[in-house]
Structure formats: structure tokens, C-alpha cells
Design an enzyme around this catalytic site. Structure first.
Site, short mmCIF file in Angstrom:
data_model
loop_
_atom_site.label_atom_id
_atom_site.label_comp_id
_atom_site.label_asym_id
_atom_site.label_seq_id
_atom_site.Cartn_x
_atom_site.Cartn_y
_atom_site.Cartn_z
N CYS A 1 -46.85 -8.56 -13.66
CA CYS A 1 -48.27 -10.26 -13.79
C CYS A 1 -48.99 -10.44 -12.45
CB CYS A 1 -47.71 -11.09 -15.09
SG CYS A 1 -45.79 -11.64 -13.84
N1 LIG Z 1 -43.62 -13.03 -19.90
C1 LIG Z 1 -44.52 -12.54 -19.01
O1 LIG Z 1 -45.80 -12.92 -18.55
C2 LIG Z 1 -44.49 -10.69 -18.83
C3 LIG Z 1 -45.76 -10.07 -18.24
C4 LIG Z 1 -45.91 -9.56 -17.79
C5 LIG Z 1 -44.76 -8.05 -17.89
N2 LIG Z 1 -44.19 -8.42 -18.23
C6 LIG Z 1 -42.27 -7.72 -18.29
O2 LIG Z 1 -42.32 -7.19 -20.67
C7 LIG Z 1 -41.50 -7.10 -20.50
C8 LIG Z 1 -40.43 -7.81 -21.44
O3 LIG Z 1 -41.46 -9.67 -21.01
P1 LIG Z 1 -40.99 -10.97 -21.86
O4 LIG Z 1 -41.35 -12.03 -21.45
O5 LIG Z 1 -41.99 -10.56 -23.26
O6 LIG Z 1 -39.29 -11.27 -22.53
P2 LIG Z 1 -38.09 -12.11 -23.32
O7 LIG Z 1 -39.31 -12.61 -23.83
O8 LIG Z 1 -36.90 -11.91 -22.59
O9 LIG Z 1 -38.64 -10.62 -24.28
C9 LIG Z 1 -37.81 -9.59 -24.40
C10 LIG Z 1 -37.64 -8.59 -25.60
O10 LIG Z 1 -37.16 -7.55 -25.44
C11 LIG Z 1 -35.92 -7.13 -26.05
N3 LIG Z 1 -34.82 -5.71 -25.77
C12 LIG Z 1 -34.05 -6.96 -24.65
N4 LIG Z 1 -33.33 -5.29 -24.16
C13 LIG Z 1 -33.70 -5.29 -25.15
C14 LIG Z 1 -32.82 -3.50 -25.02
N5 LIG Z 1 -31.72 -2.80 -24.36
N6 LIG Z 1 -33.28 -2.63 -25.77
C15 LIG Z 1 -34.21 -2.61 -26.69
N7 LIG Z 1 -34.78 -4.65 -26.95
C16 LIG Z 1 -34.12 -5.30 -26.02
C17 LIG Z 1 -35.17 -8.48 -26.69
O11 LIG Z 1 -35.13 -8.82 -28.18
P3 LIG Z 1 -33.50 -8.58 -28.77
O12 LIG Z 1 -32.60 -9.08 -27.26
O13 LIG Z 1 -33.04 -9.16 -30.36
O14 LIG Z 1 -33.46 -7.21 -29.01
C18 LIG Z 1 -37.15 -9.65 -26.52
O15 LIG Z 1 -37.55 -9.05 -28.21
C19 LIG Z 1 -40.22 -7.36 -19.37
O16 LIG Z 1 -40.27 -6.07 -18.87
C20 LIG Z 1 -40.96 -8.39 -18.77
O17 LIG Z 1 -40.57 -7.87 -17.44
C21 LIG Z 1 -43.53 -10.35 -18.61
#
Ligand SMILES: NC(=O)c1ccc[n+]([C@@H]2O[C@H](COP(=O)([O-])OP(=O)(O)OC[C@H]3O[C@@H](n4cnc5c(N)ncnc54)[C@H](OP(=O)(O)O)[C@@H]3O)[C@@H](O)[C@H]2O)c1
Length: 330
Positions: free
Chosen positions: A145
Site C-alpha cells: 500500500c
Molecule cells: N490491510 C491493508 O491495507 C493491506 C494493503 C496492501 C496489502 N495488504 C496485504 O494483504 C494481505 C492480507 O492483509 P489483511 O490486512 O487483509 O490481513 P488480515 O486482516 O490479517 O487477514 C488475513 C487473512 O488471511 C487468513 N490467513 C492467515 N494466515 C493464513 C495462512 N497461513 N493460510 C491461509 N490463510 C491465512 C486469515 O484468516 P484465517 O486465519 O482464519 O485463515 C485472514 O482471512 C497481507 O499480506 C497484507 O500485507 C494489506
């Protein structure tokens, strides 16, 4: 076209489920969560109540049982590498929102302090800079981001700079839905502060992209957490080798982005891009220092919206399919 979202219970996953409702070709058919398998999607993402009919439940399939034409990996870094290659080998196109394929292997391993177990090179999905590589690609690595907002702020001037200092303010959803002391309301509400002053992992992506733009500039980055849910406002101090007039830099920016639907030349205000895939950019020169500011929604242009933009390029759809909504100002 069937779409699977791996990690759909998180913030980026929820945003993919919201935005894909507006897409003319995509149907979300699989939403995964390990902890919430069996729970209806709308119990976790109440904004989606009534949108998914029949009701879609979270599941926790083995990677080989995921059935889709396109899969989004909205999981933490290191988790995506367990899915990417396996999905690709079954002919499923993949957009990875994690950091796993954004950097060269040795840089990834140094910055993230882990070994990469399934490395391959992938297009870096800022379409405004890498569109040609994303068109018809089978896999695209979606950028971070901060690097999205920062790179778009500096891109037109990067090759004229000797130093670029990025100062960003981010909303709290950037940290994902896992609570921590940093994101605890009394710590973040009514408060502003820097974190990872000189060592944020996204700096490596910024350096990579500024170099890609033909620049030899040194790149610096300090992020700050501000008490808003969404949005990143970046101020780029671009220190030039030779002074440039206001008219000149303004023309450069307008020219650079003239064909870009998602980059608008106007004063960046967080609320004006909130919920949208737009990046607003504006620039002001005082000679050898040019200040360029950008605003994006970290969950849309900074994550899920840009991921859909990339899917559109990979699949031959209109680049803005599903992404034409305006922001939520005020
Ligand atoms: N938030 C932002 O603004 C943003 C911006 C750009 C990029 N990102 C990237 O996008 C990704 C997701 O971010 P987020 O903010 O949505 O994170 P989040 O809210 O913590 O969600 C993570 C998701 O991944 C699942 N998960 C966690 N560990 C896992 C594993 N080992 N295998 C399969 N599923 C797994 C979790 O559900 P369960 O634990 O129930 O499986 C949850 O659905 C990250 O890599 C982050 O760096 C985020």
C-alpha cells in the site's frame, strides 16, 4: 468467471468481496478462512448482508481442492508462497496481495528474514508503470500500500532527483484485522505518531520502483499512524539535481498520467479517495525541492482495488471493470 479469495475473512479479503459485487464478469464462489470455516461471509463482513445469494460460507479447502479461474491470495506474507505455485500449476490465474513475490528472492529474504520456499519472478502490479507485463499474465504480485502511493507520487520526477524522502500517514486498517497494542483504540485514537522510522519493509519496494524509473536517487521513508480507518496520504520531498519551475513540473505530471483512469491530478484529500480505486496526486515546486502529495485508500488502490485492476488486465477485461465508484467524501 469463478473467483476464489484465499484469506477472505481479513480486511483485504472483505474488500475484494465488496468490490467484486460490481464486476461484470467475476463471481466469487470460494472464500477461505481457516478459523471461520462454515461461518456465513456476511457474519464477518456485515456490509455484504444480502449481496451474496445463495449465501456464501467460509471454507478451508486444501489448496488442490480450490476450484476457480482466478484466485486472490489475501493472506500474510510467507502464507502466499504455499498457494501460488500450486494454483498456477492447475491453470488458475493468481493475484497475490502479500509481499511474497514483490522483491527479488535475496532481497525478500533479507527484508522479511525468512527463506523463500517457492520463488519465481512475477510482474509487479502497479499497472500505471508495468501494464505491459500485467496484460495476459498468469500471475501478478500486487504491490504494498505505501509503495503504491509513494511511487505514484514521485514517478514523473524520479529520474531528475538525487534524493526522495517519503513521509506517509496511514489509517489503521493497514495493519489487518489482528488487534495489537499499536492499533488498540486508546493508543491510536486522538493521536499521531511515527513507527519504523527508518526500517519499514516497504522501503525496499520503493527503492526497487524508483530505480525501475531510471532514477539513481537515494530513497528514504518514514510512516506515521493516524486515527482513521482507511487511507494513506504521502508527502514526497523530491530533491532535484537542477531546479524546475512550477509550470514545468505540473506539465510533467499531467502528461505522465494523461491516459490513466485511476490517477487524477488534483489536491489529495483522504476522504475524496476513500472506498475508491483512485490515486489523487498534486505537485508544488520551490526550485530544487518539489513536494508531491498523493492520496489513496490503502484497502482499494493500495490492495484489493489494484488487485482487481490487475485481474482485469490479466483476463482481458476493461481495466476499470468493477472499479468505477467514486470516493466517499466527506
Ligand atoms: N490491510 C491493508 O491495507 C493491506 C494493503 C496492501 C496489502 N495488504 C496485504 O494483504 C494481505 C492480507 O492483509 P489483511 O490486512 O487483509 O490481513 P488480515 O486482516 O490479517 O487477514 C488475513 C487473512 O488471511 C487468513 N490467513 C492467515 N494466515 C493464513 C495462512 N497461513 N493460510 C491461509 N490463510 C491465512 C486469515 O484468516 P484465517 O486465519 O482464519 O485463515 C485472514 O482471512 C497481507 O499480506 C497484507 O500485507 C494489506
Amino acid at each position: 468467471m469463478k473467483v476464489a479469495i484465499v484469506g477472505a475473512s481479513g480486511y483485504a479479503g472483505g474488500e475484494l468481496c465488496r468490490l467484486l459485487q460490481y464486476h461484470s464478469q467475476a463471481e466469487v464462489t470460494c472464500v477461505t478462512s481457516r478459523k471461520l470455516a462454515g461461518t456465513p461471509l456476511e457474519d464477518v463482513h456485515p456490509q455484504l448482508k444480502g449481496f451474496y445469494k445463495p449465501l456464501l460460507n467460509f471454507s478451508n479447502p486444501e489448496v488442490d481442492d480450490i476450484d476457480a479461474d482466478v484466485a486472490f491470495l489475501a493472506v500474510p506474507h510467507t502464507a502466499a508462497m504455499a498457494y501460488a505455485g500450486k494454483l498456477l500449476s492447475r491453470g488458475i490465474k493468481v493475484v497475490d496481495l502479500s509481499a511474497d513475490y514483490r522483491l527479488r528472492k535475496e532481497i525478500f529474504e533479507k527484508v522479511y528474514g525468512v527463506l523463500h520456499t517457492d520463488y519465481f519472478e512475477a510482474p509487479y502490479g502497479i499497472p500505471e508503470l508495468h501494464r505491459r507485463d500485467c496484460i495476459n499474465a498468469k500471475f501478478v504480485s500486487n504491490p504494498g500500500c505505501f509503495p503504491t502511493g509513494a511511487t505514484l507520487a514521485a514517478a514523473p520526477l524520479a529520474k531528475y532527483a538525487n534524493n526522495i524522502i517519503f513521509d506517509s500517514k496511514t489509517g489503521v486498517s493497514g495493519a489487518g484485522d489482528n488487534p495489537s497494542a499499536t492499533t488498540h483504540y486508546p493508543n491510536v485514537g486522538d493521536n499521531v505518531g511515527p513507527y519504523k522510522w527508518t526500517s519499514h519493509r516497504h522501503l525496499a519496494e520503493m527503492k526497487q520502483e524508483i530505480a525501475f524509473l531510471g532514477s539513481k536517487a537515494n530513497v528514504y521513508f518514514t510512516p506515521h499512524l493516524v486515527p482513521v480507518n482507511r487511507g494513506i496520504l504521502t508527502t514526497a520531498h523530491i530533491l532535484l539535481n537542477e531546479p524546475m519551475e512550477q509550470k514545468e513540473v505540473e506539465k510533467l505530471y499531467q502528461e505522465f498520467y494523461k491516459n490513466e483512469y485511476f490517477v487524477r491530478y488534483q489536491k489529495p484529500i483522504l476522504a475524496a479517495v476513500r472506498g475508491s480505486n483512485f490515486c489523487d496526486v498534486m505537485v508544488e515546486s520551490e526550485g530544487t525541492r518539489v513536494v508531491a502529495c498523493s492520496a489513496i485508500d490503502n484497502l482499494v488502490k493500495g490492495a484489493s482495488g489494484q488487485a482487481i485492476q490487475n485481474m482485469n488486465l490479466m483476463c482481458g477485461f476493461k481495466e476499470n471493470d468493477g472499479l468505477t465508484g467514486a470516493g466517499l467524501f466527506p
